[in-house]
Structures are given as structure tokens and as C-alpha cells.
Design a protein around this motif. Sequence first.
Motif, PDB file in Angstrom:
ATOM      1  N   LEU A  73      22.622  70.759  64.661  1.00  0.00           N
ATOM      2  CA  LEU A  73      23.551  69.703  64.260  1.00  0.00           C
ATOM      3  C   LEU A  73      22.802  68.456  63.807  1.00  0.00           C
ATOM      4  O   LEU A  73      23.198  67.805  62.823  1.00  0.00           O
ATOM      5  CB  LEU A  73      24.488  69.361  65.419  1.00  0.00           C
ATOM      6  N   ALA A  76      21.786  69.124  60.373  1.00  0.00           N
ATOM      7  CA  ALA A  76      22.915  69.176  59.440  1.00  0.00           C
ATOM      8  C   ALA A  76      23.384  67.784  59.031  1.00  0.00           C
ATOM      9  O   ALA A  76      23.792  67.577  57.884  1.00  0.00           O
ATOM     10  CB  ALA A  76      24.067  69.957  60.063  1.00  0.00           C
ATOM     11  N   VAL A  77      23.342  66.834  59.947  1.00  0.00           N
ATOM     12  CA  VAL A  77      23.856  65.486  59.649  1.00  0.00           C
ATOM     13  C   VAL A  77      22.754  64.528  59.184  1.00  0.00           C
ATOM     14  O   VAL A  77      23.031  63.353  58.924  1.00  0.00           O
ATOM     15  CB  VAL A  77      24.575  64.892  60.881  1.00  0.00           C
ATOM     16  N   LEU A  90      23.860  74.301  59.175  1.00  0.00           N
ATOM     17  CA  LEU A  90      25.260  74.631  59.431  1.00  0.00           C
ATOM     18  C   LEU A  90      25.464  76.137  59.547  1.00  0.00           C
ATOM     19  O   LEU A  90      26.274  76.606  60.352  1.00  0.00           O
ATOM     20  CB  LEU A  90      26.146  74.064  58.320  1.00  0.00           C
ATOM     21  N   GLN A  94      27.086  78.182  62.564  1.00  0.00           N
ATOM     22  CA  GLN A  94      28.165  79.143  62.345  1.00  0.00           C
ATOM     23  C   GLN A  94      27.866  80.475  63.046  1.00  0.00           C
ATOM     24  O   GLN A  94      28.755  81.084  63.655  1.00  0.00           O
ATOM     25  CB  GLN A  94      28.358  79.354  60.837  1.00  0.00           C
ATOM     26  N   THR A 115      30.641  67.543  62.417  1.00  0.00           N
ATOM     27  CA  THR A 115      30.802  68.636  61.446  1.00  0.00           C
ATOM     28  C   THR A 115      31.954  68.350  60.486  1.00  0.00           C
ATOM     29  O   THR A 115      31.839  68.569  59.273  1.00  0.00           O
ATOM     30  CB  THR A 115      31.058  69.966  62.189  1.00  0.00           C
ATOM     31  N   LEU A 118      31.401  66.154  57.485  1.00  0.00           N
ATOM     32  CA  LEU A 118      30.742  66.769  56.330  1.00  0.00           C
ATOM     33  C   LEU A 118      31.740  67.371  55.350  1.00  0.00           C
ATOM     34  O   LEU A 118      31.372  67.707  54.220  1.00  0.00           O
ATOM     35  CB  LEU A 118      29.752  67.845  56.801  1.00  0.00           C
ATOM     36  N   LEU A 119      33.000  67.502  55.744  1.00  0.00           N
ATOM     37  CA  LEU A 119      34.025  67.961  54.805  1.00  0.00           C
ATOM     38  C   LEU A 119      34.224  66.960  53.677  1.00  0.00           C
ATOM     39  O   LEU A 119      34.705  67.317  52.594  1.00  0.00           O
ATOM     40  CB  LEU A 119      35.358  68.181  55.532  1.00  0.00           C
ATOM     41  N   SER A 121      31.707  65.301  52.334  1.00  0.00           N
ATOM     42  CA  SER A 121      30.406  65.140  51.676  1.00  0.00           C
ATOM     43  C   SER A 121      30.531  65.254  50.154  1.00  0.00           C
ATOM     44  O   SER A 121      31.491  65.833  49.623  1.00  0.00           O
ATOM     45  CB  SER A 121      29.441  66.212  52.192  1.00  0.00           C
ATOM     46  N   LEU A 126      27.697  71.781  51.432  1.00  0.00           N
ATOM     47  CA  LEU A 126      27.877  71.249  52.782  1.00  0.00           C
ATOM     48  C   LEU A 126      29.344  71.319  53.198  1.00  0.00           C
ATOM     49  O   LEU A 126      29.667  71.649  54.349  1.00  0.00           O
ATOM     50  CB  LEU A 126      27.387  69.806  52.860  1.00  0.00           C
ATOM     51  N   GLN A 127      30.235  71.006  52.286  1.00  0.00           N
ATOM     52  CA  GLN A 127      31.665  71.070  52.594  1.00  0.00           C
ATOM     53  C   GLN A 127      32.081  72.500  52.953  1.00  0.00           C
ATOM     54  O   GLN A 127      32.796  72.729  53.936  1.00  0.00           O
ATOM     55  CB  GLN A 127      32.483  70.571  51.404  1.00  0.00           C
ATOM     56  N   ALA A 130      30.606  73.512  56.370  1.00  0.00           N
ATOM     57  CA  ALA A 130      31.294  72.849  57.479  1.00  0.00           C
ATOM     58  C   ALA A 130      32.637  73.530  57.755  1.00  0.00           C
ATOM     59  O   ALA A 130      33.016  73.756  58.916  1.00  0.00           O
ATOM     60  CB  ALA A 130      31.497  71.375  57.171  1.00  0.00           C
TER      61      ALA A 130
END
Length: 245
Positions: A73, A76-77, A90, A94, A115, A118-119, A121, A126-127, A130
Motif C-alpha cells: 500500500l 501504491a500511494v 495494487l 489484489q 485505495t 486512487l479511483l 487518479s 491505477l484506477q 484500485a
Amino acid sequence: AATSADEVPGVLSADGNRGEVAPPVADALPPGDGAAPTIRPGVEPLTPEKREALASLSAALLPNAVAMMREALERAVDVGADAEARVAALHDIQELVEDIDNARDFKAIDGFGPTLELLASDEPALQAAAAWVVGTAVQNQRELQLHLVQDLDVLPSLLRLLRSHAHENVRAKSLFATSCLVRNCVEAQATFEAQRGVDALLAALAELGSPRLVRKALVLLTDLLDEEAEADAEADAARGVELLE
């Protein structure tokens, strides 16, 4: 030469002579009289040092899933990292949240909040990744469905991506996450209807240039209709029982 009658059978020693008895071991089975198995001389007890060594070996062979999710995580961020590395992180998450216990632990470490951010982004990959994490984690998990829908209010974001995103993969992953959130969860379905989710599905069905999206939308719509019909049948049966009483 023949073995004498009073010679005790045994195993071969290092120099090939017979007569040495095998080293003492614990009895494999209880003696049959209800007593505990006997421990013969020569069996060493498990010392605290050996227990610690075994625990260290177990930790090395079975990595800590929570620590792995935290580390993934963070990657990812990390806005300073390249998009490919963040997407890979990510994907690692998953895979981990496919396990029910790991999915619950991900909630416990507040992993869903970052997470979901990131939708929004600017990176479609990335979207999509996520949304994939969300869908994978909540499948058949009412506790997590309610957490994502009621506490984190994720459905509006997913439906927005489904309706208008330019990339098919983002729309498909958003539809996947939406499907996993609303299946067998009446509270999530109520929110889905309030957000005009059915209209979003019907719009996806009209996208003849995207068979993948059409197929997913059709499956979800069919499942929702089946669930509604089943609920109506159960309600009718319950009313019939009440009238008979």
C-alpha cells in the motif's frame, strides 16, 4: 556362522556387527490400556531455544500478510514512484485480499481508504487496479460490502467511472467492483438504485462496440432481477403462512 539362540537380533553397527539395538524412541501409539504413550530414554524435550528457532523458521517460511499489504500500500500511494510500480503494488494487494482473512485485515489496517482515493487518479491503470482490489476483497463478504458502501460511500465513484470513463478497462473493473458490492446485499442494492445504477447498466448494454462491458452488465442485471424475484417469492410465501395461521 549361524546366529546363536541367545543372540539378540538388532541392526548392523558401523563395522557390520549385529547385536546393537536401535536407539530409543517414543512409542507411536498408546499402550492400549488408556495410559499416555511412554517416552523411552533418549528423546530430548523441546527446549525454549528450540521453540524459538522453530518460530523463526515458521516466520521465514510464512511471511506476514499484514506487513506485506502495508508495504504494498505504501508503494501504491507513493506519488513519487512511476505508475507501473504503483500498479504492480495494487496487483500484489489484489492477490493477497483474495484470502478472506487478509481482506478483513486490510480493512483493519485502514487500507481501503487510500485505495479508494486512487479511483480519482489521472492514471487509468491505477484506477482500474484500485477497483479490482475493491471487487476482489468484498466478494461474498457482507461485513466488507457494508463498510465500503455505507462507511466509505464508494458506489458513486464506481458508477461515475462506469458511466463516463474513456478507457474500457477502467469501466470494466468498476463494473466488476460494483457487482461484487451489490450481490446478495440488500443495503448495497438500495444505494445502487438510489444512485441510478440500473440506468448505468442499461447504458453499458447499449455499448455494442464493447462486448466485454455488455456481457458484464447483462450478467449483473440478470443476477439482480433473479435476487428480486427470489425475495418476492419468499415474501409471498411468508404472507401465505400468515393467512393460514
